[in-house]
Motif scaffolding. Structure first.
Motif: not given
Length: 245
Positions: A201, A208, A203-206
């Motif tokens: 968390w 990477s 989500e947009h970093k999941s």
């Protein structure tokens, strides 16, 4: 043919240092000692006591009244010194000196290495009888080496040049290196459980975060036992969490 150098102790002052030098020699397969004019005479019980298992080096040691007598049958002689004493001679590192010693001994020549007395080392009268010098790279503010320590350094370099020394040995303790598929299974196990725990968390970093985690696992040189241990750690943590619900 003599297959290793003669170690020549010139006017050694303490029997303990002679015995310690014998130990250092035998550690690296050097057994031929010559002693020039030992201060406390020969044989020396202090040397025998200090030799501690290397007594045979002392038993076979040859005693000479002077440096010329100790070196007479040698074709090439190195002398160890902390300074060149303003003499024109080649000065070798211990490594290069022993590399040259191997070449000369393999060609059938007798090689000797001289070490000076404890108080001040070899004198110019000694050094001029050598073909080349050996200088150990040490702290210039404290360049004095114990006699046995100096013998040990030269003996170590001799062993390195004469024998194959394995730079690194991996002791596996009964295990084998983990295969790629085993590490991949471990990666997926952790990803799944961390996903359940909400670790990835926001989500947009999941993506990477998962990539970095996989890269971490692939960098680790793991055995199969390591992989099983990491699986077990995670399983136990999950069980412990579920018991608290």
């Amino acid at each position: 043919m003599v297959d290793h150098p003669y170690i020549v102790l010139v006017r050694p002052q303490m029997g303990q240092n002679i015995g310690a030098a014998a130990r250092a020699m035998l550690n690296f397969g050097l057994t031929r000692m010559r002693i020039v004019d030992p201060r406390d005479g020969w044989p020396n019980q202090s040397a025998v006591a200090m030799a501690s298992g290397a007594g045979r080096v002392l038993d076979d040691a040859q005693i000479a009244p002077d440096v010329a007598g100790a070196l007479g049958d040698c074709a090439f002689v190195f002398a160890t010194t902390a300074r060149s004493r303003d003499l024109t001679k080649d000065i070798y590192s211990p490594e290069e000196a022993m590399r040259l010693a191997v070449q000369k001994i393999d060609a059938g020549q007798k090689v000797a290495v001289m070490f000076g007395p404890e108080r001040a080392g070899l004198e110019n009268e000694d050094l001029v009888q050598a073909n080349a010098l050996i200088s150990v790279p040490v702290n210039p503010d404290y360049a004095s080496l114990n006699l046995a320590q100096c013998v040990l350094l030269v003996g170590y370099e001799w062993m390195r040049q004469r024998s194959h020394v394995t730079p690194v040995v991996h002791e596996m303790a009964g295990s084998d290196w983990a295969e790629v598929q085993e590490v991949d299974h471990l990666m997926r196990h952790y990803e799944d459980r961390l996903e359940d725990a909400g670790f990835f968390w926001p989500e947009h970093k999941s993506a990477s975060m998962k990539l970095n985690l996989r890269n971490m696992w692939s960098r680790m040189p793991m055995t199969r036992a390591d992989v099983q241990m990491f699986h077990g750690i995670l399983r136990q943590m999950v069980r412990w969490k579920e018991r608290d619900r």
